[in-house]
Design a protein around this motif. Structure first.
Motif, PDB file in Angstrom:
ATOM      1  N   CYS A  58       0.849  -1.180   0.000  1.00  0.00           N
ATOM      2  CA  CYS A  58       0.000   0.000   0.000  1.00  0.00           C
ATOM      3  C   CYS A  58       0.891   1.238   0.000  1.00  0.00           C
ATOM      4  CB  CYS A  58      -0.911   0.011   1.231  1.00  0.00           C
ATOM      5  SG  CYS A  58      -1.946   1.502   1.387  1.00  0.00           S
ATOM      6  N   LEU A  59       0.528   2.215  -0.807  1.00  0.00           N
ATOM      7  CA  LEU A  59       1.193   3.512  -0.815  1.00  0.00           C
ATOM      8  C   LEU A  59       0.182   4.551  -0.351  1.00  0.00           C
ATOM      9  CD1 LEU A  59       3.619   5.292  -1.420  1.00  0.00           C
ATOM     10  CD2 LEU A  59       2.832   5.468  -3.772  1.00  0.00           C
ATOM     11  N   MET A  60       0.507   5.242   0.722  1.00  0.00           N
ATOM     12  CA  MET A  60      -0.427   6.198   1.325  1.00  0.00           C
ATOM     13  C   MET A  60       0.058   7.623   1.110  1.00  0.00           C
ATOM     14  SD  MET A  60      -1.472   6.478   5.341  1.00  0.00           S
ATOM     15  CE  MET A  60      -2.414   7.874   5.969  1.00  0.00           C
ATOM     16  N   THR A  61      -0.857   8.488   0.716  1.00  0.00           N
ATOM     17  CA  THR A  61      -0.551   9.910   0.593  1.00  0.00           C
ATOM     18  C   THR A  61      -0.774  10.582   1.933  1.00  0.00           C
ATOM     19  OG1 THR A  61      -1.383   9.854  -1.679  1.00  0.00           O
ATOM     20  CG2 THR A  61      -0.979  12.017  -0.709  1.00  0.00           C
ATOM     21  N   SER A  62       0.317  10.971   2.568  1.00  0.00           N
ATOM     22  CA  SER A  62       0.230  11.716   3.824  1.00  0.00           C
ATOM     23  C   SER A  62       0.516  13.183   3.523  1.00  0.00           C
ATOM     24  CB  SER A  62       1.218  11.140   4.843  1.00  0.00           C
ATOM     25  OG  SER A  62       1.098  11.792   6.090  1.00  0.00           O
ATOM     26  N   SER A  63       1.033  13.905   4.477  1.00  0.00           N
ATOM     27  CA  SER A  63       1.276  15.326   4.293  1.00  0.00           C
ATOM     28  C   SER A  63       2.544  15.741   5.021  1.00  0.00           C
ATOM     29  CB  SER A  63       0.091  16.148   4.822  1.00  0.00           C
ATOM     30  OG  SER A  63       0.382  17.534   4.786  1.00  0.00           O
ATOM     31  N   LEU A  64       3.218  16.721   4.469  1.00  0.00           N
ATOM     32  CA  LEU A  64       4.376  17.300   5.144  1.00  0.00           C
ATOM     33  C   LEU A  64       3.972  17.874   6.498  1.00  0.00           C
ATOM     34  CD1 LEU A  64       7.385  18.022   4.977  1.00  0.00           C
ATOM     35  CD2 LEU A  64       6.757  20.094   3.726  1.00  0.00           C
ATOM     36  N   LEU A  65       2.699  18.220   6.644  1.00  0.00           N
ATOM     37  CA  LEU A  65       2.205  18.726   7.918  1.00  0.00           C
ATOM     38  C   LEU A  65       2.339  17.697   9.034  1.00  0.00           C
ATOM     39  CD1 LEU A  65      -1.068  20.547   6.786  1.00  0.00           C
ATOM     40  CD2 LEU A  65       1.208  21.531   7.126  1.00  0.00           C
ATOM     41  N   ALA A  66       2.427  16.432   8.675  1.00  0.00           N
ATOM     42  CA  ALA A  66       2.616  15.381   9.683  1.00  0.00           C
ATOM     43  C   ALA A  66       4.047  15.343  10.193  1.00  0.00           C
ATOM     44  CB  ALA A  66       2.236  14.024   9.095  1.00  0.00           C
ATOM     45  N   CYS A  67       4.915  16.187   9.611  1.00  0.00           N
ATOM     46  CA  CYS A  67       6.329  16.199   9.990  1.00  0.00           C
ATOM     47  C   CYS A  67       6.773  17.510  10.637  1.00  0.00           C
ATOM     48  CB  CYS A  67       7.218  15.975   8.763  1.00  0.00           C
ATOM     49  SG  CYS A  67       6.859  14.528   7.764  1.00  0.00           S
ATOM     50  N   LEU A  68       6.215  18.631  10.220  1.00  0.00           N
ATOM     51  CA  LEU A  68       6.891  19.908  10.448  1.00  0.00           C
ATOM     52  C   LEU A  68       6.428  20.723  11.650  1.00  0.00           C
ATOM     53  CD1 LEU A  68       4.745  22.223   9.375  1.00  0.00           C
ATOM     54  CD2 LEU A  68       5.590  21.512   7.137  1.00  0.00           C
ATOM     55  N   TRP A  69       5.308  20.344  12.283  1.00  0.00           N
ATOM     56  CA  TRP A  69       4.849  21.142  13.416  1.00  0.00           C
ATOM     57  C   TRP A  69       5.552  20.682  14.681  1.00  0.00           C
ATOM     58  CZ3 TRP A  69       2.800  25.679  13.030  1.00  0.00           C
ATOM     59  CH2 TRP A  69       2.063  26.011  11.884  1.00  0.00           C
ATOM     60  N   GLN A  70       6.696  21.305  14.942  1.00  0.00           N
ATOM     61  CA  GLN A  70       7.531  20.924  16.073  1.00  0.00           C
ATOM     62  C   GLN A  70       7.773  22.124  16.973  1.00  0.00           C
ATOM     63  OE1 GLN A  70      10.366  18.063  15.592  1.00  0.00           O
ATOM     64  NE2 GLN A  70       9.537  17.255  13.706  1.00  0.00           N
ATOM     65  N   ASN A  71       8.036  21.844  18.233  1.00  0.00           N
ATOM     66  CA  ASN A  71       8.301  22.891  19.201  1.00  0.00           C
ATOM     67  C   ASN A  71       9.753  23.318  19.098  1.00  0.00           C
ATOM     68  OD1 ASN A  71       8.606  24.545  21.449  1.00  0.00           O
ATOM     69  ND2 ASN A  71       7.262  23.297  22.735  1.00  0.00           N
ATOM     70  N   SER A  72       9.991  24.484  18.523  1.00  0.00           N
ATOM     71  CA  SER A  72      11.361  24.929  18.264  1.00  0.00           C
ATOM     72  C   SER A  72      12.135  25.205  19.542  1.00  0.00           C
ATOM     73  CB  SER A  72      11.349  26.190  17.396  1.00  0.00           C
ATOM     74  OG  SER A  72      10.635  27.233  18.036  1.00  0.00           O
ATOM     75  N   THR A  73      11.448  25.471  20.648  1.00  0.00           N
ATOM     76  CA  THR A  73      12.152  25.758  21.898  1.00  0.00           C
ATOM     77  C   THR A  73      12.821  24.522  22.485  1.00  0.00           C
ATOM     78  OG1 THR A  73      10.166  25.362  23.227  1.00  0.00           O
ATOM     79  CG2 THR A  73      10.529  27.606  22.423  1.00  0.00           C
ATOM     80  N   GLN A  74      12.386  23.349  22.027  1.00  0.00           N
ATOM     81  CA  GLN A  74      12.955  22.109  22.547  1.00  0.00           C
ATOM     82  C   GLN A  74      14.008  21.516  21.615  1.00  0.00           C
ATOM     83  OE1 GLN A  74       9.596  19.533  23.189  1.00  0.00           O
ATOM     84  NE2 GLN A  74       8.655  20.880  24.705  1.00  0.00           N
ATOM     85  N   LEU A  75      14.284  22.214  20.508  1.00  0.00           N
ATOM     86  CA  LEU A  75      15.220  21.694  19.525  1.00  0.00           C
ATOM     87  C   LEU A  75      16.390  22.644  19.343  1.00  0.00           C
ATOM     88  CD1 LEU A  75      12.580  20.604  16.882  1.00  0.00           C
ATOM     89  CD2 LEU A  75      13.785  19.114  18.463  1.00  0.00           C
ATOM     90  N   GLY A  76      17.457  22.133  18.775  1.00  0.00           N
ATOM     91  CA  GLY A  76      18.624  22.963  18.524  1.00  0.00           C
ATOM     92  C   GLY A  76      18.409  23.883  17.335  1.00  0.00           C
TER      93      GLY A  76
END
Length: 367
Positions: A175-193
């Motif tokens: 199966c090939l599923m179409t997801s979204s970049l939105l499932a990757c990019l909403w991150q808390n920048s204060t907790q990352l470098g």
């Protein structure tokens, strides 16, 4: 995108539709009832007789959207027979129109009635197919952006149904599923470098999506996560394409609701350096390529974009292309040049680039 029907006579219309369609996919060698929800054994996977012709038959859960039709056309060009799921009389008419438009492919488009909300219905639709393209999503016309909180669980449930049906259908191998970049990019920048890279291994923060009421992002996130859980639990081959905002000429005319829903939070994405787009034809080519590479054990998660909106020129271009206001895309406070290194994130599609064997853009250099 499928719009939720709200008419009381929908069930009657759907039953009439089921009776009117010649469904040529009678179940072959179906598993017994008590085996359906268990992991498929090696014997079960390979006891289904598939010749080369069977391997070129695929089913698409929504081939009637602007993007779905583009994938169908690309699959036809690659020699596939494409089975399109329909669940309303209007869907059936649209498939018939598509058949007329693609008559040169000698009847390699088939319609099959099924409900995405019913696993058994999907098993019948998938039976005889080698692969499934899960491209469907739902929209709610009553939502402000066409995608309300109510839709999140529906999107996840449909994903669960599709994956369970894939694992229950003996002919289906992947199966090939179409997801979204939105499932990757909403991150808390204060907790990352500083300058954190977002790629195929990144997952959006579910709590952040809820706090910001980013329902479209949350729906895609939950749908993809449940698909991966089922694939891992049942040993089934799955790949997902985390696609950026889909663009094309007059995209808002063809695809208004997904475009508007995707851009909720657009100015923050722009400010973080992660507002990206992908041309619909490029995305269709990527889907077919990734699907075909899955038979070489090249399956997994892929980020797909071909442009990152990093400055005023690109923002204006996107606003003109989508007919959405410039302020909605980049707001008033964000205005930086392409080489501005103050952005907290950058995108990478290195994994897809390697698979495609072409030069795809990476929005920052990785050390």
């Amino acid at each position: 995108m499928r719009i939720l029907p709200r008419t009381e006579n929908y069930e009657t219309e759907f039953e009439e539709l089921r009776l009117s369609i010649d469904v040529s996919t009678a179940t072959k060698g179906r598993k017994q009832e008590d085996e359906k929800w268990f992991k498929r054994s090696e014997k079960n996977i390979y006891d289904y007789d598939l010749d080369q012709d069977n391997a070129k038959i695929v089913c698409i859960t929504d081939g009637l959207t602007f993007f779905g039709r583009t994938i169908v056309e690309r699959l036809l060009l690659h020699g596939y027979t494409v089975r399109v799921i329909v669940n309303t009389p209007d869907d059936l008419e649209r498939v018939r129109a598509m058949k007329d438009e693609t008559a040169k492919f000698h009847g390699r488009i088939e319609e099959v009635s099924a409900k995405l909300t019913e696993t058994e219905s999907l098993v019948d639709a998938f039976d005889g197919c080698y692969g499934v393209f899960h491209t469907s999503g739902f929209i709610d016309p009553s939502g402000v952006s066409g995608y309300s909180k109510y839709m999140v669980e529906i999107e996840a449930k449909v994903s669960e149904n599709v994956m369970n049906a894939c694992t229950m259908t003996q002919s289906v191998r992947r199966c090939l599923m179409t997801s979204s970049l939105l499932a990757c990019l909403w991150q808390n920048s204060t907790q990352l470098g500083r300058r954190s890279v977002i790629d195929h291994s990144s997952w959006s923060d579910e709590s952040l999506c809820k706090d910001k009421k980013l329902w479209y992002a949350l729906g895609k996130l939950k749908a993809e996560k449940i698909a991966w859980k089922i694939a891992e639990d049942k040993g089934f081959k799955l790949s997902t394409i985390c696609a950026a905002l889909v663009t094309s000429l007059n995209i808002l005319h063809h695809n208004p609701t997904p475009t508007i829903a995707y851009l909720k939070g657009g100015e923050e994405m722009y400010g973080n350096g992660v507002l990206a787009t992908v041309d619909v034809n490029t995305l269709a080519k990527v889907h077919v390529k990734v699907y075909e590479e899955m038979n070489k054990a090249s399956f997994g998660r892929y980020v797909c974009f071909d442009k990152v909106i990093t400055g005023e020129y690109e923002a204006v271009e996107l606003a003109n292309e989508t007919s959405i206001s410039l302020e909605r895309i980049r707001g008033d406070k964000y205005d930086f040049c392409e080489k501005d290194l103050t952005k907290p994130f950058c995108l990478s599609n290195r994994r897809l680039s390697s698979l495609m064997s072409t030069t795809y853009p990476i929005s920052c250099l990785e050390s």
